[in-house]
Design a protein around this motif. Sequence first.
Motif, PDB file in Angstrom:
ATOM      1  N   LYS A  68       0.828  -1.205   0.000  1.00 12.89           N
ATOM      2  CA  LYS A  68       0.000   0.000   0.000  1.00 12.89           C
ATOM      3  C   LYS A  68       0.860   1.251   0.000  1.00 12.89           C
ATOM      4  O   LYS A  68       0.576   2.226  -0.710  1.00 12.89           O
ATOM      5  N   PHE A  69       1.941   1.230   0.791  1.00 10.50           N
ATOM      6  CA  PHE A  69       2.842   2.388   0.849  1.00 10.50           C
ATOM      7  C   PHE A  69       3.503   2.632  -0.504  1.00 10.50           C
ATOM      8  O   PHE A  69       3.593   3.771  -0.969  1.00 10.50           O
ATOM      9  N   LYS A  70       3.992   1.568  -1.134  1.00  9.66           N
ATOM     10  CA  LYS A  70       4.668   1.716  -2.423  1.00  9.66           C
ATOM     11  C   LYS A  70       3.724   2.282  -3.480  1.00  9.66           C
ATOM     12  O   LYS A  70       4.101   3.151  -4.273  1.00  9.66           O
ATOM     13  N   LYS A  71       2.483   1.812  -3.472  1.00  5.36           N
ATOM     14  CA  LYS A  71       1.504   2.304  -4.439  1.00  5.36           C
ATOM     15  C   LYS A  71       1.200   3.781  -4.193  1.00  5.36           C
ATOM     16  O   LYS A  71       1.163   4.585  -5.133  1.00  5.36           O
ATOM     17  N   ALA A  72       0.994   4.136  -2.924  1.00 12.73           N
ATOM     18  CA  ALA A  72       0.689   5.525  -2.588  1.00 12.73           C
ATOM     19  C   ALA A  72       1.879   6.440  -2.867  1.00 12.73           C
ATOM     20  O   ALA A  72       1.728   7.564  -3.356  1.00 12.73           O
ATOM     21  N   ALA A  73       3.097   5.952  -2.561  1.00 13.82           N
ATOM     22  CA  ALA A  73       4.301   6.755  -2.781  1.00 13.82           C
ATOM     23  C   ALA A  73       4.526   7.004  -4.261  1.00 13.82           C
ATOM     24  O   ALA A  73       4.890   8.112  -4.673  1.00 13.82           O
ATOM     25  N   HIS A  74       4.299   5.978  -5.082  1.00  8.68           N
ATOM     26  CA  HIS A  74       4.460   6.121  -6.527  1.00  8.68           C
ATOM     27  C   HIS A  74       3.479   7.154  -7.068  1.00  8.68           C
ATOM     28  O   HIS A  74       3.854   8.019  -7.871  1.00  8.68           O
ATOM     29  N   ALA A  75       2.238   7.079  -6.630  1.00 13.20           N
ATOM     30  CA  ALA A  75       1.225   8.035  -7.083  1.00 13.20           C
ATOM     31  C   ALA A  75       1.565   9.446  -6.611  1.00 13.20           C
ATOM     32  O   ALA A  75       1.388  10.427  -7.353  1.00 13.20           O
ATOM     33  N   SER A  78       4.465  10.883  -8.699  1.00 13.48           N
ATOM     34  CA  SER A  78       3.970  11.229 -10.033  1.00 13.48           C
ATOM     35  C   SER A  78       3.172  12.525  -9.991  1.00 13.48           C
ATOM     36  O   SER A  78       3.347  13.407 -10.848  1.00 13.48           O
ATOM     37  N   LYS A  79       2.302  12.645  -9.007  1.00 16.54           N
ATOM     38  CA  LYS A  79       1.475  13.839  -8.874  1.00 16.54           C
ATOM     39  C   LYS A  79       2.328  15.076  -8.596  1.00 16.54           C
ATOM     40  O   LYS A  79       2.118  16.134  -9.204  1.00 16.54           O
ATOM     41  N   THR A  80       3.298  14.938  -7.701  1.00 17.57           N
ATOM     42  CA  THR A  80       4.156  16.070  -7.359  1.00 17.57           C
ATOM     43  C   THR A  80       4.993  16.511  -8.551  1.00 17.57           C
ATOM     44  O   THR A  80       5.142  17.712  -8.807  1.00 17.57           O
ATOM     45  N   GLN A  81       5.548  15.531  -9.305  1.00 17.05           N
ATOM     46  CA  GLN A  81       6.348  15.909 -10.463  1.00 17.05           C
ATOM     47  C   GLN A  81       5.490  16.595 -11.522  1.00 17.05           C
ATOM     48  O   GLN A  81       5.940  17.560 -12.167  1.00 17.05           O
ATOM     49  N   TRP A  82       4.269  16.145 -11.697  1.00 12.79           N
ATOM     50  CA  TRP A  82       3.380  16.785 -12.662  1.00 12.79           C
ATOM     51  C   TRP A  82       3.072  18.223 -12.228  1.00 12.79           C
ATOM     52  O   TRP A  82       3.035  19.139 -13.058  1.00 12.79           O
ATOM     53  N   GLN A  83       2.865  18.432 -10.934  1.00 17.14           N
ATOM     54  CA  GLN A  83       2.613  19.779 -10.431  1.00 17.14           C
ATOM     55  C   GLN A  83       3.823  20.687 -10.645  1.00 17.14           C
ATOM     56  O   GLN A  83       3.672  21.865 -10.994  1.00 17.14           O
ATOM     57  N   VAL A  84       5.022  20.131 -10.431  1.00 17.87           N
ATOM     58  CA  VAL A  84       6.244  20.907 -10.653  1.00 17.87           C
ATOM     59  C   VAL A  84       6.380  21.270 -12.127  1.00 17.87           C
ATOM     60  O   VAL A  84       6.694  22.418 -12.467  1.00 17.87           O
ATOM     61  N   LEU A  85       6.128  20.300 -13.010  1.00 16.52           N
ATOM     62  CA  LEU A  85       6.217  20.574 -14.445  1.00 16.52           C
ATOM     63  C   LEU A  85       5.206  21.637 -14.870  1.00 16.52           C
ATOM     64  O   LEU A  85       5.521  22.526 -15.668  1.00 16.52           O
ATOM     65  N   ARG A  86       4.008  21.555 -14.329  1.00 12.23           N
ATOM     66  CA  ARG A  86       2.992  22.556 -14.660  1.00 12.23           C
ATOM     67  C   ARG A  86       3.414  23.942 -14.209  1.00 12.23           C
ATOM     68  O   ARG A  86       3.130  24.939 -14.873  1.00 12.23           O
ATOM     69  N   SER A  87       4.098  23.998 -13.062  1.00  6.65           N
ATOM     70  CA  SER A  87       4.527  25.313 -12.560  1.00  6.65           C
ATOM     71  C   SER A  87       5.556  25.958 -13.485  1.00  6.65           C
ATOM     72  O   SER A  87       5.736  27.178 -13.458  1.00  6.65           O
ATOM     73  N   TYR A  88       6.259  25.143 -14.295  1.00 10.27           N
ATOM     74  CA  TYR A  88       7.243  25.692 -15.219  1.00 10.27           C
ATOM     75  C   TYR A  88       6.592  26.488 -16.350  1.00 10.27           C
ATOM     76  O   TYR A  88       7.261  27.264 -17.026  1.00 10.27           O
ATOM     77  N   PHE A  89       5.293  26.261 -16.549  1.00 13.26           N
ATOM     78  CA  PHE A  89       4.630  26.868 -17.696  1.00 13.26           C
ATOM     79  C   PHE A  89       3.726  28.038 -17.321  1.00 13.26           C
ATOM     80  O   PHE A  89       2.758  28.339 -18.020  1.00 13.26           O
ATOM     81  N   CYS A  90       4.046  28.682 -16.204  1.00  9.07           N
ATOM     82  CA  CYS A  90       3.413  29.965 -15.923  1.00  9.07           C
ATOM     83  C   CYS A  90       4.049  30.981 -16.863  1.00  9.07           C
ATOM     84  O   CYS A  90       5.054  30.700 -17.519  1.00  9.07           O
ATOM     85  N   GLY A 163      13.966   4.035  -4.686  1.00 15.06           N
ATOM     86  CA  GLY A 163      13.784   3.152  -5.836  1.00 15.06           C
ATOM     87  C   GLY A 163      12.961   3.801  -6.931  1.00 15.06           C
ATOM     88  O   GLY A 163      13.264   3.668  -8.123  1.00 15.06           O
ATOM     89  N   PHE A 164      11.914   4.537  -6.546  1.00  9.56           N
ATOM     90  CA  PHE A 164      11.086   5.231  -7.531  1.00  9.56           C
ATOM     91  C   PHE A 164      11.888   6.317  -8.246  1.00  9.56           C
ATOM     92  O   PHE A 164      11.773   6.505  -9.461  1.00  9.56           O
ATOM     93  N   PHE A 165      12.710   7.058  -7.507  1.00 13.76           N
ATOM     94  CA  PHE A 165      13.545   8.089  -8.121  1.00 13.76           C
ATOM     95  C   PHE A 165      14.547   7.463  -9.090  1.00 13.76           C
ATOM     96  O   PHE A 165      14.821   8.027 -10.157  1.00 13.76           O
ATOM     97  N   GLU A 166      15.098   6.323  -8.711  1.00  5.72           N
ATOM     98  CA  GLU A 166      16.042   5.623  -9.580  1.00  5.72           C
ATOM     99  C   GLU A 166      15.369   5.234 -10.896  1.00  5.72           C
ATOM    100  O   GLU A 166      15.936   5.416 -11.989  1.00  5.72           O
ATOM    101  N   ASN A 167      14.160   4.699 -10.803  1.00 11.31           N
ATOM    102  CA  ASN A 167      13.426   4.297 -12.005  1.00 11.31           C
ATOM    103  C   ASN A 167      13.099   5.494 -12.888  1.00 11.31           C
ATOM    104  O   ASN A 167      13.245   5.436 -14.114  1.00 11.31           O
ATOM    105  N   ARG A 168      12.673   6.585 -12.257  1.00 14.61           N
ATOM    106  CA  ARG A 168      12.304   7.773 -13.035  1.00 14.61           C
ATOM    107  C   ARG A 168      13.518   8.428 -13.672  1.00 14.61           C
ATOM    108  O   ARG A 168      13.421   8.976 -14.779  1.00 14.61           O
ATOM    109  N   ALA A 169      14.657   8.383 -12.995  1.00 11.65           N
ATOM    110  CA  ALA A 169      15.869   8.949 -13.570  1.00 11.65           C
ATOM    111  C   ALA A 169      16.349   8.131 -14.770  1.00 11.65           C
ATOM    112  O   ALA A 169      17.062   8.645 -15.633  1.00 11.65           O
ATOM    113  N   SER A 170      15.953   6.857 -14.825  1.00 11.64           N
ATOM    114  CA  SER A 170      16.370   5.975 -15.919  1.00 11.64           C
ATOM    115  C   SER A 170      15.442   6.045 -17.128  1.00 11.64           C
ATOM    116  O   SER A 170      15.832   5.633 -18.232  1.00 11.64           O
TER     117      SER A 170
END
Length: 227
Positions: A68-75, A78-90, A163-170
């Motif tokens: 449950k933790f891994k699933k919630a952490a992954h989500a 993903s949500k936080t990175q999407w929010q950061v990317l969106r903030s780049y387009f102000c 582990g999630f950061f490692e996967n995303r960096a790859s």
Amino acid sequence: MRHLTDIELQEVRKEITRKEISSAEILMEIYDHYISHLQEFPEEEFNEQLFELDQKFTYAYCHALQAKFKKAAHADISKTQWQVLRSYFCLGRWMYFVGFLAMAIYLSTYFQTVEEAKLIILLPFILLFGFQLYYGYQSYKHMKPIRQNFKGIGIPIQSSLAGFFENRASLPGMFIYAFISFPALFFNWEPTKVIAPQVAAVFTVLITLYALSLIEVWKIKSKTALV
């Protein structure tokens, strides 16, 4: 509230080790729960309370918490990175992005060969590689005392978030490899060699944005997590 003795702490670690938990976050959460609970009881009730805790935190229950933790952490990542990317387009950052993209495309016109066009894509990967080295070292420092406490557990203890950061960096590397490594694809396809430098410049900008957003997410999460 009392302090547990070294022997009692060893017993706690021994019982938790039997759960075979690989996620450092869940391992420490359960360990802290055991300690805080047992500190509320006198020494003569230690074995009884430890038994009750083991009845609650069964092998299956602990692994359900881990999943449950891994699933919630992954989500969450993903949500936080999407929010950061969106903030780049102000408006302000959008102008920087367009300027950066225009500059990259302009510079790409000076490339004479497809090989030179490929080289520019290495720039964001150097950034990602440096980031991996840095957060890998930081994660190692966080994980070292945990691994020492639970050495002999029989399975590797890793931070799930790391582990999630490692996967995303790859991910960018896997994408680019799939895109340019086969002769029939873009960079070696004769009709598209003319615009290869411009395409390389666009990819460079996009991967750089991806890398910067990932680094920003790590900075946010590293304040409260084992990364």
